[in-house]
Design an enzyme around this catalytic site. Sequence first.
Site, PDB file in Angstrom:
ATOM      1  N   LYS A  53       0.884  -1.175   0.000  1.00 15.44           N
ATOM      2  CA  LYS A  53       0.000   0.000   0.000  1.00 15.44           C
ATOM      3  C   LYS A  53       0.916   1.217   0.000  1.00 15.44           C
ATOM      4  O   LYS A  53       1.746   1.390   0.899  1.00 15.44           O
ATOM      5  CB  LYS A  53      -0.882  -0.007   1.254  1.00 15.44           C
ATOM      6  CG  LYS A  53      -1.632   1.310   1.526  1.00 15.44           C
ATOM      7  CD  LYS A  53      -2.802   1.486   0.585  1.00 15.44           C
ATOM      8  CE  LYS A  53      -3.608   2.734   0.943  1.00 15.44           C
ATOM      9  NZ  LYS A  53      -4.366   2.581   2.191  1.00 15.44           N
ATOM     10  N   SER A  55       1.340   5.603  -1.434  1.00 20.61           N
ATOM     11  CA  SER A  55       0.650   6.803  -1.874  1.00 20.61           C
ATOM     12  C   SER A  55       0.615   6.838  -3.400  1.00 20.61           C
ATOM     13  O   SER A  55       1.572   6.422  -4.063  1.00 20.61           O
ATOM     14  CB  SER A  55       1.379   8.038  -1.353  1.00 20.61           C
ATOM     15  OG  SER A  55       0.883   9.200  -1.982  1.00 20.61           O
ATOM     16  N   THR A 119       0.337  11.874  -1.759  1.00 14.56           N
ATOM     17  CA  THR A 119      -0.702  12.622  -2.449  1.00 14.56           C
ATOM     18  C   THR A 119      -0.979  13.923  -1.731  1.00 14.56           C
ATOM     19  O   THR A 119      -1.202  14.959  -2.365  1.00 14.56           O
ATOM     20  CB  THR A 119      -1.990  11.786  -2.533  1.00 14.56           C
ATOM     21  OG1 THR A 119      -1.708  10.573  -3.236  1.00 14.56           O
ATOM     22  CG2 THR A 119      -3.094  12.530  -3.261  1.00 14.56           C
ATOM     23  N   ALA A 120      -0.951  13.887  -0.404  1.00 17.52           N
ATOM     24  CA  ALA A 120      -1.177  15.099   0.374  1.00 17.52           C
ATOM     25  C   ALA A 120      -0.188  16.187  -0.036  1.00 17.52           C
ATOM     26  O   ALA A 120      -0.564  17.353  -0.217  1.00 17.52           O
ATOM     27  CB  ALA A 120      -1.054  14.799   1.864  1.00 17.52           C
ATOM     28  N   HIS A 163      -5.034  11.341   7.652  1.00 16.82           N
ATOM     29  CA  HIS A 163      -5.582  10.320   8.535  1.00 16.82           C
ATOM     30  C   HIS A 163      -6.568  10.904   9.536  1.00 16.82           C
ATOM     31  O   HIS A 163      -7.346  11.805   9.231  1.00 16.82           O
ATOM     32  CB  HIS A 163      -4.454   9.555   9.239  1.00 16.82           C
ATOM     33  CG  HIS A 163      -3.513   8.847   8.313  1.00 16.82           C
ATOM     34  ND1 HIS A 163      -3.899   8.318   7.105  1.00 16.82           N
ATOM     35  CD2 HIS A 163      -2.176   8.590   8.421  1.00 16.82           C
ATOM     36  CE1 HIS A 163      -2.860   7.754   6.522  1.00 16.82           C
ATOM     37  NE2 HIS A 163      -1.804   7.911   7.283  1.00 16.82           N
TER      38      HIS A 163
END
Length: 287
Positions: A53, A55, A119-120, A163
């Site tokens: 997993k 980004s 991504t942030a 989050h």
Amino acid sequence: MNIAFSPCPNDTFVFHAWAHGLIIGAPELNITYADIDITNGLAASGKGPDILKISYAALPWALEEYALIPCGGALGRGCGPLVLTAGEQAAPGAGPNAAQPDPAQLSGKRVAVPSERSTAYLLFRLWAAQAVPGGVGEIVVLPFDQIMPAVRDGEVDAGLVIHEARFTYPAYGLKLMRDLGSWWEEDTGLPIPLGAIIARRSLDLEAIATWTRQSVQYAWAHPDASRQYVMSHAQEMSPEVTEAHINLYVNRYTESLGEDGYAAITALLSRAAREGLVPEVPSDLLR
């Protein structure tokens, strides 16, 4: 089969069934729990586990060795990262946003982010290019759980949070400068691509997608089955915050990216490539 994902509730909820041998025909998983910044690095090195997993922002560096799995990840609406500050000054003439601090305050200032391959971070840079005259100053990379205390204590001028911080930042006395998810949706009309599931191209990708999708479907059909597993990894989150986290990040895009999902990924990575933030990604490598 070796896999690495975060201990966050959405990931443990999604993979609970597969991790506990509840998916018929799926191989046993050897799990490494790791922060997204670590899994991003593993993917970019090409030496990570079979499944990861990561980004979506790290995808351009991973696609030579890994393929995008069209389920199991995190996309959505109303679930983007937030820019937070301890400042009080509102933008002149801001109208309905008058209570929000002026983004111009960030010009030349220090901003804490959880990763420069997230991504942030891409959303922040794309937004700041439009909203912050002259651009921000120093970018400080901190573990995501240290960002809000750093903003509160004046160690940085603003923080980019992800989050469960979406639900807890008022407890730190912080103010919302911009919800980057809302900004992205207003600007593009597309969902926000946050976390991707990838697998080595040498593996049976169709089977991995099937097992992942079945694990998602099992989680929805038996929501209580994963509760103990999820809470054991939830980093002291309350049950209420944990449930809100899952409801926000596990949605129809987790079951299947669909055309909207692929369009969102393409839009994010192509915009970021134009800004020089990521390498260009040939569209045929995404499917």
